[in-house]
Each structure stands twice: as structure tokens, then as C-alpha cells.
Motif scaffolding. Structure first.
Motif, PDB file in Angstrom:
ATOM      1  N   ARG B  10      39.076  36.350  36.182  1.00 60.23           N
ATOM      2  CA  ARG B  10      40.042  35.270  36.633  1.00 60.23           C
ATOM      3  C   ARG B  10      41.271  35.424  36.090  1.00 60.23           C
ATOM      4  NH1 ARG B  10      38.030  29.851  35.319  1.00 60.23           N
ATOM      5  NH2 ARG B  10      38.944  30.257  33.225  1.00 60.23           N
ATOM      6  N   LEU B  11      41.532  35.986  34.763  1.00 59.60           N
ATOM      7  CA  LEU B  11      42.938  36.305  34.193  1.00 59.60           C
ATOM      8  C   LEU B  11      43.392  37.597  34.867  1.00 59.60           C
ATOM      9  CD1 LEU B  11      45.195  35.627  32.241  1.00 59.60           C
ATOM     10  CD2 LEU B  11      43.700  37.013  30.516  1.00 59.60           C
ATOM     11  N   CYS B  12      42.739  38.446  34.985  1.00 58.49           N
ATOM     12  CA  CYS B  12      43.218  39.654  35.489  1.00 58.49           C
ATOM     13  C   CYS B  12      43.503  39.796  37.002  1.00 58.49           C
ATOM     14  CB  CYS B  12      42.072  40.992  35.450  1.00 58.49           C
ATOM     15  SG  CYS B  12      41.785  41.286  33.869  1.00 58.49           S
ATOM     16  N   ARG B  13      42.671  38.666  37.962  1.00 53.83           N
ATOM     17  CA  ARG B  13      42.894  38.617  39.041  1.00 53.83           C
ATOM     18  C   ARG B  13      44.240  37.906  39.255  1.00 53.83           C
ATOM     19  NH1 ARG B  13      38.147  37.173  43.221  1.00 53.83           N
ATOM     20  NH2 ARG B  13      39.502  36.623  44.884  1.00 53.83           N
ATOM     21  N   LEU B  14      44.586  36.935  38.375  1.00 48.93           N
ATOM     22  CA  LEU B  14      45.951  36.305  38.411  1.00 48.93           C
ATOM     23  C   LEU B  14      47.072  37.023  37.957  1.00 48.93           C
ATOM     24  CD1 LEU B  14      45.266  32.662  36.758  1.00 48.93           C
ATOM     25  CD2 LEU B  14      46.355  33.175  39.334  1.00 48.93           C
ATOM     26  N   ALA B  22      41.237  43.981  39.522  1.00 49.08           N
ATOM     27  CA  ALA B  22      40.690  42.994  38.352  1.00 49.08           C
ATOM     28  C   ALA B  22      39.474  43.432  37.859  1.00 49.08           C
ATOM     29  CB  ALA B  22      41.017  41.711  38.652  1.00 49.08           C
ATOM     30  N   GLU B  23      38.674  43.610  38.944  1.00 49.99           N
ATOM     31  CA  GLU B  23      37.105  43.926  38.162  1.00 49.99           C
ATOM     32  C   GLU B  23      37.160  45.431  37.524  1.00 49.99           C
ATOM     33  OE1 GLU B  23      33.438  43.007  38.161  1.00 49.99           O
ATOM     34  OE2 GLU B  23      34.613  41.850  39.678  1.00 49.99           O
ATOM     35  N   ASP B  24      37.771  46.300  38.178  1.00 50.05           N
ATOM     36  CA  ASP B  24      37.911  47.346  37.369  1.00 50.05           C
ATOM     37  C   ASP B  24      38.552  47.205  36.027  1.00 50.05           C
ATOM     38  OD1 ASP B  24      37.044  48.612  39.723  1.00 50.05           O
ATOM     39  OD2 ASP B  24      39.114  49.914  40.364  1.00 50.05           O
ATOM     40  N   VAL B  25      39.494  46.374  35.664  1.00 52.23           N
ATOM     41  CA  VAL B  25      39.993  46.243  34.282  1.00 52.23           C
ATOM     42  C   VAL B  25      39.230  45.558  33.659  1.00 52.23           C
ATOM     43  CG1 VAL B  25      42.035  45.020  33.221  1.00 52.23           C
ATOM     44  CG2 VAL B  25      42.555  46.366  35.285  1.00 52.23           C
ATOM     45  N   VAL B  26      38.554  44.588  34.005  1.00 48.34           N
ATOM     46  CA  VAL B  26      37.515  43.870  33.338  1.00 48.34           C
ATOM     47  C   VAL B  26      36.344  44.948  32.786  1.00 48.34           C
ATOM     48  CG1 VAL B  26      35.936  42.099  33.139  1.00 48.34           C
ATOM     49  CG2 VAL B  26      38.005  41.689  34.175  1.00 48.34           C
ATOM     50  N   GLN B  27      35.718  45.825  33.706  1.00 49.25           N
ATOM     51  CA  GLN B  27      35.051  46.797  33.097  1.00 49.25           C
ATOM     52  C   GLN B  27      35.517  47.671  32.053  1.00 49.25           C
ATOM     53  OE1 GLN B  27      31.873  46.974  34.351  1.00 49.25           O
ATOM     54  NE2 GLN B  27      32.065  45.356  36.093  1.00 49.25           N
ATOM     55  N   GLU B  28      36.759  48.031  32.302  1.00 50.38           N
ATOM     56  CA  GLU B  28      37.351  49.043  31.075  1.00 50.38           C
ATOM     57  C   GLU B  28      37.589  48.106  29.953  1.00 50.38           C
ATOM     58  OE1 GLU B  28      41.084  50.279  32.744  1.00 50.38           O
ATOM     59  OE2 GLU B  28      41.865  50.328  31.130  1.00 50.38           O
ATOM     60  N   VAL B  29      37.618  46.855  30.125  1.00 50.04           N
ATOM     61  CA  VAL B  29      38.043  46.121  28.673  1.00 50.04           C
ATOM     62  C   VAL B  29      36.557  45.830  28.086  1.00 50.04           C
ATOM     63  CG1 VAL B  29      38.427  43.693  27.821  1.00 50.04           C
ATOM     64  CG2 VAL B  29      39.705  44.788  29.561  1.00 50.04           C
ATOM     65  N   PHE B  30      35.510  45.871  28.612  1.00 50.09           N
ATOM     66  CA  PHE B  30      34.319  45.792  27.993  1.00 50.09           C
ATOM     67  C   PHE B  30      33.691  46.827  27.514  1.00 50.09           C
ATOM     68  CE2 PHE B  30      34.059  41.388  30.268  1.00 50.09           C
ATOM     69  CZ  PHE B  30      33.526  40.667  29.226  1.00 50.09           C
ATOM     70  N   LEU B  31      34.113  48.079  28.236  1.00 48.07           N
ATOM     71  CA  LEU B  31      33.730  49.411  27.516  1.00 48.07           C
ATOM     72  C   LEU B  31      34.630  49.469  26.410  1.00 48.07           C
ATOM     73  CD1 LEU B  31      34.096  51.898  30.871  1.00 48.07           C
ATOM     74  CD2 LEU B  31      32.107  51.397  29.218  1.00 48.07           C
ATOM     75  N   LYS B  32      35.600  49.052  26.123  1.00 53.47           N
ATOM     76  CA  LYS B  32      36.487  49.116  25.015  1.00 53.47           C
ATOM     77  C   LYS B  32      35.828  48.304  23.982  1.00 53.47           C
ATOM     78  CE  LYS B  32      41.040  50.637  26.642  1.00 53.47           C
ATOM     79  NZ  LYS B  32      42.340  49.970  27.216  1.00 53.47           N
ATOM     80  N   ALA B  33      35.259  47.254  24.481  1.00 54.54           N
ATOM     81  CA  ALA B  33      34.799  46.138  23.294  1.00 54.54           C
ATOM     82  C   ALA B  33      33.410  46.746  22.745  1.00 54.54           C
ATOM     83  CB  ALA B  33      34.215  44.799  24.178  1.00 54.54           C
ATOM     84  N   HIS B  34      32.744  47.375  23.735  1.00 52.44           N
ATOM     85  CA  HIS B  34      31.518  48.089  23.250  1.00 52.44           C
ATOM     86  C   HIS B  34      31.735  49.233  22.279  1.00 52.44           C
ATOM     87  CE1 HIS B  34      27.439  49.618  23.707  1.00 52.44           C
ATOM     88  NE2 HIS B  34      27.920  50.943  24.161  1.00 52.44           N
ATOM     89  N   TYR B 121      48.034  27.725  30.815  1.00 52.67           N
ATOM     90  CA  TYR B 121      47.654  26.540  31.569  1.00 52.67           C
ATOM     91  C   TYR B 121      46.220  26.707  32.047  1.00 52.67           C
ATOM     92  CZ  TYR B 121      51.789  23.741  30.965  1.00 52.67           C
ATOM     93  OH  TYR B 121      52.561  22.980  30.330  1.00 52.67           O
ATOM     94  N   VAL B 122      46.157  27.854  32.704  1.00 53.46           N
ATOM     95  CA  VAL B 122      44.813  28.129  33.340  1.00 53.46           C
ATOM     96  C   VAL B 122      43.919  28.522  32.468  1.00 53.46           C
ATOM     97  CG1 VAL B 122      44.008  29.617  35.375  1.00 53.46           C
ATOM     98  CG2 VAL B 122      46.262  28.921  35.509  1.00 53.46           C
ATOM     99  N   GLU B 123      44.002  29.351  31.630  1.00 53.95           N
ATOM    100  CA  GLU B 123      43.107  29.733  30.276  1.00 53.95           C
ATOM    101  C   GLU B 123      43.014  28.598  29.213  1.00 53.95           C
ATOM    102  OE1 GLU B 123      40.993  31.845  30.917  1.00 53.95           O
ATOM    103  OE2 GLU B 123      41.912  32.396  32.659  1.00 53.95           O
ATOM    104  N   GLU B 124      44.014  27.638  29.277  1.00 49.20           N
ATOM    105  CA  GLU B 124      44.211  26.636  28.316  1.00 49.20           C
ATOM    106  C   GLU B 124      44.090  27.143  26.772  1.00 49.20           C
ATOM    107  OE1 GLU B 124      40.880  24.155  29.569  1.00 49.20           O
ATOM    108  OE2 GLU B 124      42.229  22.959  31.134  1.00 49.20           O
ATOM    109  N   GLN B 125      45.050  28.140  26.633  1.00 44.54           N
ATOM    110  CA  GLN B 125      45.084  28.755  25.422  1.00 44.54           C
ATOM    111  C   GLN B 125      46.324  28.041  24.739  1.00 44.54           C
ATOM    112  OE1 GLN B 125      44.719  32.834  24.779  1.00 44.54           O
ATOM    113  NE2 GLN B 125      42.942  33.052  25.878  1.00 44.54           N
ATOM    114  N   PRO B 126      46.149  28.006  23.214  1.00 43.83           N
ATOM    115  CA  PRO B 126      47.441  27.315  22.426  1.00 43.83           C
ATOM    116  C   PRO B 126      48.510  28.375  22.599  1.00 43.83           C
ATOM    117  CG  PRO B 126      45.208  27.508  21.010  1.00 43.83           C
ATOM    118  CD  PRO B 126      44.932  28.263  22.432  1.00 43.83           C
TER     119      PRO B 126
END
Lengths: 151, 160
Positions: B10-14, B22-34, B121-126
Motif C-alpha cells: 500500500r505504501l509503495c503504491r501510494l 509497487a509490487e516489484d518494489v515490495v518484492q525487491e524489499v523482501f529480497l533485501k530482507a532475506h 497518517y495512512v501508515e499511522e507511524q509516529p
């Protein structure tokens, strides 16, 4: 008692940028508190839309259609510039040779012809300067060539 | 970690405005996390780490692929309305005009303000986490937020 906060100030306070006095006023003023609640409702609405709804489809025209008018304009301008250079500038600066007389043209052409048909780089003598060699003359030249004597 | 998938998508889409990208970026992020986990560099707070990496990946994508995106941008098949399209309850609750106005106003915001608003606001982070994710000071986050809110509220106009 201070006057009520403007919308702008309310938004500043909401973003935690308000002064102590403004925050104190907001805490004690029913009207401003009501407006602050409305601000929160607006934000809730905006947030809900961004979080839960799909972005309306905005069909983006293919990129080529966006730059096409600019390309057409530039091409037309370039063409106009080319025509102007050709007509106004190039012709003005190009020296036009004076009109030649027929005799001069004939002389130039005979020079060209003489150069083309010259032997050993020497121009062929024009007609009348030296007559064509007779058979005797040619024989003398052959003899002198063979004997090495001057003709 | 999969709990973060929907949130990051949702964040990447925004931030990108393009579901496929956005989907591509999320995949990329999870690859980095792995990769980080495999190398024993797992962060203490996966949520903040993933957000920060996703924000940076979106920024990189915008910088690097601006021209390509402009050229190839199209409506993806999963974004096309179905033949018997029924609105989601959230969409039905909000008028079409309001929805259109809000999205338009959001897209008209400067990139930084979009990022701040989406995270705060959308992700409600401090505010402090938003500042950390975006590499800004908390004061700067507040100022961006104030400007974004002002602009978005003006855009709502008489539809309230």
C-alpha cells in the motif's frame, strides 16, 4: 481571552507546530475544539480514501502524443528557418558571376578543350599557330629521334 | 515478516502511483530482507527497517525510471473495472467526486509531502519514525505534514 484560532493556525497546532498559547486556547475554547474535531474528521476521510479506495483511473495518453505538438512545432520552425536562410541569407551572400559574352565563353571552352587533349601537359597549339605536320616533317622527327640529333 | 507485505504494498503504491511497480518494489524489499537475514544482519525492528528500505527503493525507482515509466505507463489489467463492477463499502461510503478530488490533490502534492502524509497518517507511524524513515528532522516532518494537510483540506472544499 484571545480570539478563536484561524483554520491555518488550527492546522499548525494539529501538526504540533502551534505555540503554547495556541494550544492552551484550543484546549479551553469550545468553538475551536469543534473545528478541531472537524479537522480530524477531514483527515480521517482523506486517510480512508487513500488507504482503502483505488486510485481513479486516469488513462495516461501515450507519451508520444504529449510531445507530438512540440515536435511538430519545432519541425515547422526548423523548416521555416531553413527556407529563410536559403532565400534571404544564402542568396544574398553568394556572388553572382557577371554575364559572360559569347566570345569569352568560347575562349574558356577552347582552353578547357586544349587542357583536356594536351600531350605531356603541354597545351595543344591552337589552330593557326602551327600547321599540321607534313609527311616530310614527321619523317624528319622520326629520324632525329632515332639518331639523337636535333631536328 | 509477511505481516508487513500488505502495508508495504500500500505504501509503495501510494508513493509510486503504479500498482505493478509497487509490487516489484515490495518484492525487491523482501529480497533485501532475506539477504540481510541470511548474512546475519537482521535489524532489531523489522517494521522500521522494511519501511526505510521501501521508501528508498521507491525513490530510486522514481529517479532511475522516470522516463521509462512515462513511456510505458499503462493501465494494468487488475486495475481495470470489472464488467459487473461493484463498489467496495469504503468506496460506496465516499462520493465519487470526493474520492476523485482527494486522490488528485494527493498526487498534486510534492513528493516529500506525499511520503510524509502516507507514513504519518495512512501508515499511522509516529513522527519520530517518519523522520527516521525519510531521513528528515522531526520538525521538518511536521512542517511537511502541515502543508500537506492544508492542501488536502482545501481540495476537499465544499464536498465536506
Amino acid at each position: 481571552m484571545t480570539s478563536c484560532l484561524s483554520d491555518d493556525t488550527l492546522e499548525r497546532v494539529h501538526a504540533d507546530l502551534g505555540s503554547i498559547a495556541e494550544r492552551a486556547h484550543l484546549a479551553g475554547c469550545a468553538a475551536c475544539t469543534g473545528r478541531s474535531r472537524r479537522l480530524r474528521r477531514d483527515l480521517d476521510l482523506i486517510t480512508a480514501v487513500l488507504r482503502d479506495t483505488r486510485e481513479p483511473l486516469t488513462r495516461v495518453a501515450p507519451a508520444r502524443r504529449r510531445w507530438m505538438p512540440a515536435a511538430i512545432g519545432l519541425s515547422t520552425a526548423a523548416l521555416a528557418l531553413l527556407v529563410w536562410v536559403e532565400v534571404a541569407v544564402w542568396r544574398a551572400v553568394t556572388p553572382v558571376p557577371p554575364t559572360m559574352q559569347p566570345q569569352e565563353v568560347a575562349a574558356i571552352l577552347s582552353d578547357v578543350s586544349a587542357s583536356l587533349f594536351s600531350v605531356n601537359g603541354d597545351p595543344v597549339p591552337a589552330a593557326g599557330e602551327e600547321g599540321p605536320l607534313s609527311l616530310e616533317g614527321m619523317a624528319r622527327e622520326v629520324d632525329s629521334t632515332l639518331t639523337g640529333d636535333e631536328p | 515478516m509477511t505481516a508487513h507485505y500488505g502495508r508495504l504494498r500500500r505504501l509503495c503504491r501510494l508513493m509510486l502511483g503504479d500498482p505493478q511497480e509497487a509490487e516489484d518494489v515490495v518484492q525487491e524489499v523482501f529480497l533485501k530482507a532475506h539477504e540481510a537475514e541470511r548474512l546475519g544482519r537482521a535489524p532489531m525492528d523489522w517494521g522500521a527497517w522494511l519501511t526505510r528500505v521501501a521508501v528508498n527503493a521507491c525513490r530510486d525507482r522514481r529517479r532511475a525510471g522516470g522516463w521509462m515509466r512515462l513511456r510505458l505507463r499503462s493501465t494494468h489489467i487488475d486495475d481495470l473495472p470489472l464488467v459487473a463492477d461493484t463498489q467496495a463499502p469504503s468506496e460506496a461510503a465516499v462520493g465519487e467526486e470526493t474520492r476523485r478530488r482527494i486522490w488528485k490533490a494527493f498526487r498534486a502534492l510534492p513528493r516529500r509531502q506525499q511520503e510524509v502524509f502516507a507514513l504519518r497518517y495512512v501508515e499511522e507511524q509516529p513522527t519520530a519514525d517518519v523522520a527516521l524513515a525519510l531521513g528528515l528532522s522531526p520538525g521538518s516532518v511536521k512542517r511537511h505534514l502541515y502543508r500537506a494537510v492544508r492542501h488536502l483540506r482545501r481540495a476537499l472544499g465544499d464536498t465536506r
